[in-house]
Design a protein around this motif. Sequence first.
Motif, PDB file in Angstrom:
ATOM      1  N   SER A  97       0.832  -1.215   0.000  1.00 40.06           N
ATOM      2  CA  SER A  97       0.000   0.000   0.000  1.00 40.06           C
ATOM      3  C   SER A  97       0.856   1.251   0.000  1.00 40.06           C
ATOM      4  CB  SER A  97      -0.913   0.008   1.228  1.00 40.06           C
ATOM      5  OG  SER A  97      -1.832  -1.036   1.166  1.00 40.06           O
ATOM      6  N   LYS A  98       1.891   1.264   0.845  1.00 39.50           N
ATOM      7  CA  LYS A  98       2.773   2.431   0.921  1.00 39.50           C
ATOM      8  C   LYS A  98       3.491   2.657  -0.408  1.00 39.50           C
ATOM      9  CE  LYS A  98       2.978   4.240   5.125  1.00 39.50           C
ATOM     10  NZ  LYS A  98       2.933   5.678   5.330  1.00 39.50           N
TER      11      LYS A  98
ATOM     12  N   LYS B  74       2.440   1.768  -3.408  1.00 45.30           N
ATOM     13  CA  LYS B  74       1.466   2.283  -4.377  1.00 45.30           C
ATOM     14  C   LYS B  74       1.201   3.767  -4.174  1.00 45.30           C
ATOM     15  CE  LYS B  74      -0.881  -2.084  -5.167  1.00 45.30           C
ATOM     16  NZ  LYS B  74      -2.070  -2.886  -4.928  1.00 45.30           N
ATOM     17  N   LEU B  75       1.330   4.236  -2.934  1.00 42.13           N
ATOM     18  CA  LEU B  75       1.139   5.662  -2.643  1.00 42.13           C
ATOM     19  C   LEU B  75       2.383   6.490  -2.975  1.00 42.13           C
ATOM     20  CD1 LEU B  75      -0.742   5.408   0.776  1.00 42.13           C
ATOM     21  CD2 LEU B  75      -1.688   6.131  -1.432  1.00 42.13           C
ATOM     22  N   GLY B  76       3.439   5.813  -3.414  1.00 41.34           N
ATOM     23  CA  GLY B  76       4.662   6.521  -3.792  1.00 41.34           C
ATOM     24  C   GLY B  76       5.616   6.761  -2.644  1.00 41.34           C
ATOM     25  N   CYS B  77       5.377   6.134  -1.506  1.00 40.04           N
ATOM     26  CA  CYS B  77       6.276   6.292  -0.361  1.00 40.04           C
ATOM     27  C   CYS B  77       7.577   5.536  -0.625  1.00 40.04           C
ATOM     28  CB  CYS B  77       5.615   5.766   0.903  1.00 40.04           C
ATOM     29  SG  CYS B  77       4.117   6.649   1.347  1.00 40.04           S
ATOM     30  N   ARG B  78       8.660   6.096  -0.101  1.00 36.89           N
ATOM     31  CA  ARG B  78       9.976   5.473  -0.257  1.00 36.89           C
ATOM     32  C   ARG B  78      10.617   5.311   1.100  1.00 36.89           C
ATOM     33  NH1 ARG B  78      13.302   8.241  -4.829  1.00 36.89           N
ATOM     34  NH2 ARG B  78      14.601   6.536  -4.142  1.00 36.89           N
ATOM     35  N   VAL B  79      11.485   4.319   1.213  1.00 34.09           N
ATOM     36  CA  VAL B  79      12.162   4.034   2.476  1.00 34.09           C
ATOM     37  C   VAL B  79      12.926   5.256   2.969  1.00 34.09           C
ATOM     38  CG1 VAL B  79      13.967   2.630   3.565  1.00 34.09           C
ATOM     39  CG2 VAL B  79      12.317   1.559   2.025  1.00 34.09           C
ATOM     40  N   GLU B  80      13.534   5.986   2.063  1.00 34.17           N
ATOM     41  CA  GLU B  80      14.388   7.119   2.442  1.00 34.17           C
ATOM     42  C   GLU B  80      13.649   8.223   3.189  1.00 34.17           C
ATOM     43  OE1 GLU B  80      14.145   6.107  -0.881  1.00 34.17           O
ATOM     44  OE2 GLU B  80      15.885   4.797  -0.750  1.00 34.17           O
ATOM     45  N   ASN B  81      12.340   8.386   2.922  1.00 33.95           N
ATOM     46  CA  ASN B  81      11.646   9.525   3.515  1.00 33.95           C
ATOM     47  C   ASN B  81      10.359   9.160   4.253  1.00 33.95           C
ATOM     48  OD1 ASN B  81      10.019   8.907   1.360  1.00 33.95           O
ATOM     49  ND2 ASN B  81      10.270  10.853   0.301  1.00 33.95           N
ATOM     50  N   ASP B  82      10.149   7.890   4.553  1.00 33.59           N
ATOM     51  CA  ASP B  82       8.925   7.482   5.230  1.00 33.59           C
ATOM     52  C   ASP B  82       9.265   6.582   6.418  1.00 33.59           C
ATOM     53  OD1 ASP B  82       6.556   5.456   5.610  1.00 33.59           O
ATOM     54  OD2 ASP B  82       5.702   7.176   4.560  1.00 33.59           O
ATOM     55  N   PRO B  83       8.965   7.037   7.648  1.00 31.63           N
ATOM     56  CA  PRO B  83       9.336   6.261   8.839  1.00 31.63           C
ATOM     57  C   PRO B  83       8.681   4.877   8.886  1.00 31.63           C
ATOM     58  CG  PRO B  83       8.225   8.325   9.472  1.00 31.63           C
ATOM     59  CD  PRO B  83       8.353   8.310   7.985  1.00 31.63           C
ATOM     60  N   ILE B  84       7.471   4.755   8.391  1.00 27.59           N
ATOM     61  CA  ILE B  84       6.807   3.437   8.397  1.00 27.59           C
ATOM     62  C   ILE B  84       7.523   2.501   7.428  1.00 27.59           C
ATOM     63  CG2 ILE B  84       4.672   2.213   7.867  1.00 27.59           C
ATOM     64  CD1 ILE B  84       3.455   4.064   9.728  1.00 27.59           C
ATOM     65  N   MET B  85       7.889   3.011   6.272  1.00 23.54           N
ATOM     66  CA  MET B  85       8.620   2.197   5.303  1.00 23.54           C
ATOM     67  C   MET B  85       9.991   1.796   5.867  1.00 23.54           C
ATOM     68  SD  MET B  85       6.901   1.522   2.558  1.00 23.54           S
ATOM     69  CE  MET B  85       8.050   1.236   1.213  1.00 23.54           C
ATOM     70  N   GLN B  86      10.607   2.670   6.644  1.00 22.08           N
ATOM     71  CA  GLN B  86      11.891   2.339   7.259  1.00 22.08           C
ATOM     72  C   GLN B  86      11.735   1.183   8.247  1.00 22.08           C
ATOM     73  OE1 GLN B  86      13.156   6.119   8.834  1.00 22.08           O
ATOM     74  NE2 GLN B  86      13.530   6.948   6.793  1.00 22.08           N
ATOM     75  N   GLU B  87      10.656   1.208   9.044  1.00 19.92           N
ATOM     76  CA  GLU B  87      10.394   0.116   9.980  1.00 19.92           C
ATOM     77  C   GLU B  87      10.103  -1.188   9.236  1.00 19.92           C
ATOM     78  OE1 GLU B  87      10.658  -0.204  13.302  1.00 19.92           O
ATOM     79  OE2 GLU B  87      11.462   1.826  13.356  1.00 19.92           O
ATOM     80  N   ILE B  88       9.328  -1.107   8.177  1.00 17.02           N
ATOM     81  CA  ILE B  88       9.025  -2.293   7.375  1.00 17.02           C
ATOM     82  C   ILE B  88      10.318  -2.869   6.804  1.00 17.02           C
ATOM     83  CG2 ILE B  88       7.932  -3.100   5.241  1.00 17.02           C
ATOM     84  CD1 ILE B  88       5.673  -1.029   5.840  1.00 17.02           C
ATOM     85  N   ASP B  89      11.176  -2.003   6.291  1.00 11.95           N
ATOM     86  CA  ASP B  89      12.450  -2.442   5.728  1.00 11.95           C
ATOM     87  C   ASP B  89      13.306  -3.133   6.792  1.00 11.95           C
ATOM     88  OD1 ASP B  89      14.382  -2.436   3.455  1.00 11.95           O
ATOM     89  OD2 ASP B  89      15.543  -1.209   4.857  1.00 11.95           O
TER      90      ASP B  89
END
Length: 93
Positions: A4-5, A7-22
């Motif tokens: 979902s993140k 698809k919304l265009g979120c990237r690990v570099e600038n999204d804290p949730i994506m960083q946790e997922i990574d």
Amino acid sequence: MCSSKTKLGCRVENDPIMQEIDTMLRFDRSGEGWALFCKGTAIARADGETIGQCLIDFDSWKTYLKDTDFVTALNHHLNQLQKPTSMRQTDHV
């Protein structure tokens, strides 16, 4: 959540949730297992070996639970385990 993140265009570099997922995906890829403890917004997470050592050490830091909650005390001990031995402090909380 990752899909979902993305698809919304979120990237690990600038999204804290994506960083946790990574981080959690890296733990999973290690083959060592992982654990995640939460209380409210407080999160403690680590790879299986590190969390296992932290729980083995529980007797050495359990007295700090009278001053704080489990997740905060666990996080503090995890941080102590990740420091080089020469930099570790004797007080946990």
